[in-house]
Design a protein around this motif. Sequence first.
Motif, PDB file in Angstrom:
ATOM      1  N   HIS A  25      12.921  92.194  83.347  1.00  0.00           N
ATOM      2  CA  HIS A  25      12.927  93.874  83.116  1.00  0.00           C
ATOM      3  C   HIS A  25      14.386  94.018  83.617  1.00  0.00           C
ATOM      4  N   VAL A  26      15.246  93.146  84.305  1.00  0.00           N
ATOM      5  CA  VAL A  26      16.662  93.643  84.302  1.00  0.00           C
ATOM      6  C   VAL A  26      17.378  93.166  82.969  1.00  0.00           C
ATOM      7  N   GLU A  27      16.938  92.175  82.213  1.00  0.00           N
ATOM      8  CA  GLU A  27      17.420  91.878  80.905  1.00  0.00           C
ATOM      9  C   GLU A  27      16.913  92.999  79.925  1.00  0.00           C
ATOM     10  N   GLN A  28      15.847  93.283  79.913  1.00  0.00           N
ATOM     11  CA  GLN A  28      15.476  94.560  79.094  1.00  0.00           C
ATOM     12  C   GLN A  28      16.450  95.880  79.413  1.00  0.00           C
ATOM     13  N   ALA A  29      16.806  96.151  80.740  1.00  0.00           N
ATOM     14  CA  ALA A  29      17.746  97.271  81.081  1.00  0.00           C
ATOM     15  C   ALA A  29      18.992  97.150  80.674  1.00  0.00           C
ATOM     16  N   LEU A  30      19.488  95.788  80.623  1.00  0.00           N
ATOM     17  CA  LEU A  30      20.903  95.479  80.287  1.00  0.00           C
ATOM     18  C   LEU A  30      20.937  95.456  78.394  1.00  0.00           C
ATOM     19  N   ILE A  47      28.216  86.594  81.161  1.00  0.00           N
ATOM     20  CA  ILE A  47      27.163  86.124  80.720  1.00  0.00           C
ATOM     21  C   ILE A  47      27.394  85.639  79.249  1.00  0.00           C
ATOM     22  N   ALA A  48      26.293  85.048  78.616  1.00  0.00           N
ATOM     23  CA  ALA A  48      26.460  84.538  77.395  1.00  0.00           C
ATOM     24  C   ALA A  48      24.931  84.731  76.713  1.00  0.00           C
ATOM     25  N   ALA A  49      24.537  84.218  75.734  1.00  0.00           N
ATOM     26  CA  ALA A  49      23.428  84.318  75.216  1.00  0.00           C
ATOM     27  C   ALA A  49      22.571  83.537  75.821  1.00  0.00           C
ATOM     28  N   ASP A  50      22.879  82.253  76.329  1.00  0.00           N
ATOM     29  CA  ASP A  50      21.942  81.363  77.095  1.00  0.00           C
ATOM     30  C   ASP A  50      21.567  81.684  78.636  1.00  0.00           C
ATOM     31  N   SER A  53      16.514  84.689  79.738  1.00  0.00           N
ATOM     32  CA  SER A  53      15.473  83.827  80.118  1.00  0.00           C
ATOM     33  C   SER A  53      14.339  83.687  78.918  1.00  0.00           C
ATOM     34  N   THR A  54      14.504  84.270  77.869  1.00  0.00           N
ATOM     35  CA  THR A  54      13.736  84.341  76.617  1.00  0.00           C
ATOM     36  C   THR A  54      14.528  84.013  75.505  1.00  0.00           C
ATOM     37  N   ALA A  55      14.090  83.536  74.527  1.00  0.00           N
ATOM     38  CA  ALA A  55      14.643  83.368  73.090  1.00  0.00           C
ATOM     39  C   ALA A  55      14.937  84.693  72.596  1.00  0.00           C
ATOM     40  N   ALA A  56      13.923  85.785  72.623  1.00  0.00           N
ATOM     41  CA  ALA A  56      14.067  86.797  71.753  1.00  0.00           C
ATOM     42  C   ALA A  56      15.391  87.711  72.352  1.00  0.00           C
ATOM     43  N   HIS A  57      15.411  87.825  73.762  1.00  0.00           N
ATOM     44  CA  HIS A  57      16.537  88.461  74.415  1.00  0.00           C
ATOM     45  C   HIS A  57      17.925  87.838  74.068  1.00  0.00           C
ATOM     46  N   ALA A  58      17.904  86.294  74.058  1.00  0.00           N
ATOM     47  CA  ALA A  58      19.037  85.768  73.657  1.00  0.00           C
ATOM     48  C   ALA A  58      19.560  85.909  72.319  1.00  0.00           C
ATOM     49  N   ALA A  59      18.695  85.991  71.526  1.00  0.00           N
ATOM     50  CA  ALA A  59      18.904  86.204  69.948  1.00  0.00           C
ATOM     51  C   ALA A  59      19.609  87.629  69.945  1.00  0.00           C
ATOM     52  N   ALA A 116      26.284  96.043  86.952  1.00  0.00           N
ATOM     53  CA  ALA A 116      25.323  95.455  87.729  1.00  0.00           C
ATOM     54  C   ALA A 116      24.022  94.652  87.234  1.00  0.00           C
ATOM     55  N   TYR A 117      23.674  95.081  85.906  1.00  0.00           N
ATOM     56  CA  TYR A 117      22.499  94.360  85.553  1.00  0.00           C
ATOM     57  C   TYR A 117      23.005  93.094  84.955  1.00  0.00           C
ATOM     58  N   ALA A 118      24.193  92.936  84.406  1.00  0.00           N
ATOM     59  CA  ALA A 118      24.879  91.892  84.063  1.00  0.00           C
ATOM     60  C   ALA A 118      25.007  90.807  85.068  1.00  0.00           C
ATOM     61  N   ARG A 119      25.408  91.081  86.305  1.00  0.00           N
ATOM     62  CA  ARG A 119      25.526  90.489  87.160  1.00  0.00           C
ATOM     63  C   ARG A 119      24.301  89.766  87.983  1.00  0.00           C
ATOM     64  N   MET A 120      23.314  90.658  87.823  1.00  0.00           N
ATOM     65  CA  MET A 120      21.913  90.067  88.426  1.00  0.00           C
ATOM     66  C   MET A 120      21.354  89.122  87.210  1.00  0.00           C
ATOM     67  N   VAL A 121      21.727  89.245  86.018  1.00  0.00           N
ATOM     68  CA  VAL A 121      21.368  88.416  84.897  1.00  0.00           C
ATOM     69  C   VAL A 121      22.016  86.946  85.193  1.00  0.00           C
ATOM     70  N   GLU A 122      23.263  87.105  85.551  1.00  0.00           N
ATOM     71  CA  GLU A 122      23.984  86.026  85.546  1.00  0.00           C
ATOM     72  C   GLU A 122      23.591  85.068  86.788  1.00  0.00           C
ATOM     73  N   ALA A 123      23.155  85.825  87.778  1.00  0.00           N
ATOM     74  CA  ALA A 123      22.865  85.222  89.137  1.00  0.00           C
ATOM     75  C   ALA A 123      21.486  84.625  88.828  1.00  0.00           C
ATOM     76  N   GLU A 124      20.583  85.036  88.320  1.00  0.00           N
ATOM     77  CA  GLU A 124      19.286  84.261  87.961  1.00  0.00           C
ATOM     78  C   GLU A 124      19.579  83.131  87.014  1.00  0.00           C
ATOM     79  N   HIS A 125      20.621  83.207  85.941  1.00  0.00           N
ATOM     80  CA  HIS A 125      20.839  81.946  85.375  1.00  0.00           C
ATOM     81  C   HIS A 125      21.526  80.906  85.977  1.00  0.00           C
ATOM     82  N   ALA A 126      22.233  81.100  87.062  1.00  0.00           N
ATOM     83  CA  ALA A 126      22.767  80.316  88.045  1.00  0.00           C
ATOM     84  C   ALA A 126      21.730  79.599  88.735  1.00  0.00           C
ATOM     85  N   ARG A 127      20.764  80.219  89.176  1.00  0.00           N
ATOM     86  CA  ARG A 127      19.400  79.585  89.913  1.00  0.00           C
ATOM     87  C   ARG A 127      18.741  78.662  89.005  1.00  0.00           C
ATOM     88  N   ARG A 128      18.536  79.218  87.956  1.00  0.00           N
ATOM     89  CA  ARG A 128      17.764  78.330  86.904  1.00  0.00           C
ATOM     90  C   ARG A 128      18.751  77.042  86.373  1.00  0.00           C
TER      91      ARG A 128
END
Length: 271
Positions: A25-30, A47-50, A53-59, A116-128
């Motif tokens: 949902h954070v990715e959707q808001a961003l 942040i980058a395309a990778d 968390s999903t291929a659709a959001h990355a594309a 702020a949304y981008a920072r949360m997406v970056e943090a979750e990507h670091a966990r993955r």
Amino acid sequence: MPHTSTPEPDEDDLYAVPPPQPVFHVEQALLGAFLLDPHRLDDVNGIAADSFSTAAHAALYAAISTVPRPDPAGHAKNTKWLDRVLATGREQARGLTASYLHTLVQVCPWPSHAPAYARMVEAEHARRRLLTAAEHLVHTAHDVCLPHPVQPVLAEADALAAVVDDIANRFPPRSGVLPRTPAPPSVWTTAANQARSCACWPNRPDPSSTGASASCSAPSWPRPSTRADASRRTPATPRTPPSSSSSAPAIRAGPPTTTAAHAARSTRATR
């Protein structure tokens, strides 16, 4: 008897699909913030395309980043830029639709919060990333098919250490503890303070006579009177002076509560 079909164990069950992670949902808001105002890409970094968390959001993020940004005035009047973004994103994710882009725009609460949304997406990507590197190390260490497992295990350990170092650089530790709001006094503490102030109020010194401030403030309500206080406040009957014309001792005027026995005893004493 009616025949009831029993699903096979390997049959797909649509109800067993787990719900998306909160970062979805954070990715959707961003992405919705970028679709509303493409120039907010300048306020976001890390942040980058990778990172999604999903291929659709990355594309879709890759398409937003590559398609030239429109003029703000023209973007508010037409959807030409959105059509180009959708066409570019479909090259990598065929499932993207115009309705989903409309959904992304609707679910973005505040486009100004894109950093702020981008920072949360970056943090979750670091966990993955950390979880993936740790899983690779565990699988390599337990792989019995490797003829010489030492070198692959050391290589995976170095890869995990590199991921940890990169995450540490991206997210430096805080210099100190964040300030916390003091907790309000509990109900029991407030009740105890009120009881203590009421207990010390009767013996409170008079500020006008001592010149010192009172240790506790008196309550605003009057002090309830008691029977003992009422008896102490009853004025005493003044004594009658003895008469000069009679040698007999005068009978003292007793208090209003003098009984008949006391009066008879006084009369006998004068005889």
